[in-house]
Design a protein around this motif. Structure first.
Motif, PDB file in Angstrom:
ATOM      1  N   LEU A   1      -1.387 -25.570  -1.836  1.00 51.20           N
ATOM      2  CA  LEU A   1      -0.944 -26.597  -2.870  1.00 51.20           C
ATOM      3  C   LEU A   1      -2.132 -26.376  -3.973  1.00 51.20           C
ATOM      4  O   LEU A   1      -3.435 -26.833  -3.548  1.00 51.20           O
ATOM      5  N   ARG A   2      -1.726 -26.275  -5.240  1.00 50.44           N
ATOM      6  CA  ARG A   2      -2.871 -25.974  -6.257  1.00 50.44           C
ATOM      7  C   ARG A   2      -2.173 -26.888  -7.436  1.00 50.44           C
ATOM      8  O   ARG A   2      -0.954 -27.133  -7.859  1.00 50.44           O
ATOM      9  N   CYS A   3      -3.391 -27.441  -8.182  1.00 50.44           N
ATOM     10  CA  CYS A   3      -2.920 -27.981  -9.565  1.00 50.44           C
ATOM     11  C   CYS A   3      -3.595 -26.974 -10.524  1.00 50.44           C
ATOM     12  O   CYS A   3      -4.867 -26.634 -10.381  1.00 50.44           O
TER      13      CYS A   3
ATOM     14  N   VAL B   1      -4.249 -35.368  -5.525  1.00 49.33           N
ATOM     15  CA  VAL B   1      -3.275 -35.624  -4.718  1.00 49.33           C
ATOM     16  C   VAL B   1      -3.395 -36.504  -3.390  1.00 49.33           C
ATOM     17  O   VAL B   1      -4.534 -36.382  -3.004  1.00 49.33           O
TER      18      VAL B   1
ATOM     19  N   PHE C   1       0.756 -37.303  -7.061  1.00 42.46           N
ATOM     20  CA  PHE C   1      -0.274 -36.722  -8.004  1.00 42.46           C
ATOM     21  C   PHE C   1      -0.976 -37.669  -9.004  1.00 42.46           C
ATOM     22  O   PHE C   1      -0.139 -38.412  -9.273  1.00 42.46           O
TER      23      PHE C   1
ATOM     24  N   ARG D   1       0.402 -27.554 -14.353  1.00 37.19           N
ATOM     25  CA  ARG D   1       1.492 -27.260 -13.467  1.00 37.19           C
ATOM     26  C   ARG D   1       0.622 -27.756 -12.121  1.00 37.19           C
ATOM     27  O   ARG D   1      -0.119 -27.288 -11.866  1.00 37.19           O
ATOM     28  N   ILE D   2       1.856 -28.037 -11.238  1.00 33.62           N
ATOM     29  CA  ILE D   2       1.392 -28.230  -9.828  1.00 33.62           C
ATOM     30  C   ILE D   2       2.099 -27.126  -9.032  1.00 33.62           C
ATOM     31  O   ILE D   2       3.075 -26.862  -9.230  1.00 33.62           O
TER      32      ILE D   2
ATOM     33  N   ASP E   1       6.853 -24.052  -8.810  1.00 30.22           N
ATOM     34  CA  ASP E   1       6.063 -24.767  -9.776  1.00 30.22           C
ATOM     35  C   ASP E   1       6.472 -25.934 -10.314  1.00 30.22           C
ATOM     36  O   ASP E   1       7.877 -25.956 -10.785  1.00 30.22           O
TER      37      ASP E   1
ATOM     38  N   CYS F   1       4.185 -29.426 -15.495  1.00 27.75           N
ATOM     39  CA  CYS F   1       3.967 -30.803 -16.403  1.00 27.75           C
ATOM     40  C   CYS F   1       4.017 -30.534 -17.818  1.00 27.75           C
ATOM     41  O   CYS F   1       4.536 -31.327 -18.832  1.00 27.75           O
TER      42      CYS F   1
END
Length: 152
Positions: A5-7, A19, A32, A59-60, A116, A119
């Motif tokens: 999981l990445r931001c 998170v 988040f 984006r996440i 994705d 945001c």
């Protein structure tokens, strides 16, 4: 296989989003949050004085990497990321970032598949994280079998 999981801000890991996870057996629900007083790529080295970040894309990403990975979009904005006999069901909830609705997208390349939660994507804008923008984003990831019929 690697699942992570990445931001991401403009395609790079973003240190000012965090998170909070709650795990129930094979299911993890993630919420988040903005992390004020942090930098873009490093928690302290590139902190903007005014707390605002310029960005074109935020984006996440839930990503799965490895040989033979695949993904598919299911009904109701749910996604199944598969690798061999295992899969991860990604279930993002309708959400908001800075008052705007989150969009969902499935990405696939050889050896890579991702969901994705977008945001923001567009022309460059400035977003203050001090005070933080309104963030209402929640998503679950559930480990499961990827056998036929397991994705419904």
């Amino acid at each position: 296989m690697v699942f992570r999981l990445r931001c991401l801000k403009d395609g790079r890991d973003f240190a000012s989003m965090g998170v909070i996870n709650e795990q129930m057996e094979v299911r993890v629900v993630s919420r988040f949050v903005a992390l004020p007083d942090r930098g873009a790529w490093h928690p302290s080295l590139d902190r903007p004085e005014d707390g605002a970040f310029s960005l074109n894309d935020l984006r996440i990403r839930y990503e799965l990497r490895g040989e033979g990975v695949s993904g598919r979009r299911l009904e109701g904005d749910r996604f199944l990321l598969s690798a061999g006999s295992r899969a991860v069901l990604i279930e993002p909830q309708p959400g908001l970032f800075a008052g705007e609705p989150i969009q969902f997208e499935l990405l696939e390349r050889p050896g890579f598949v991702a969901v994705d939660l977008i945001c923001y994507r567009g022309t460059e804008m400035s977003v203050s994280f001090d005070p933080p923008p309104e963030i209402n984003i929640e998503c679950s990831a559930t480990l499961r079998d990827s056998a036929p019929g397991a994705g419904g």
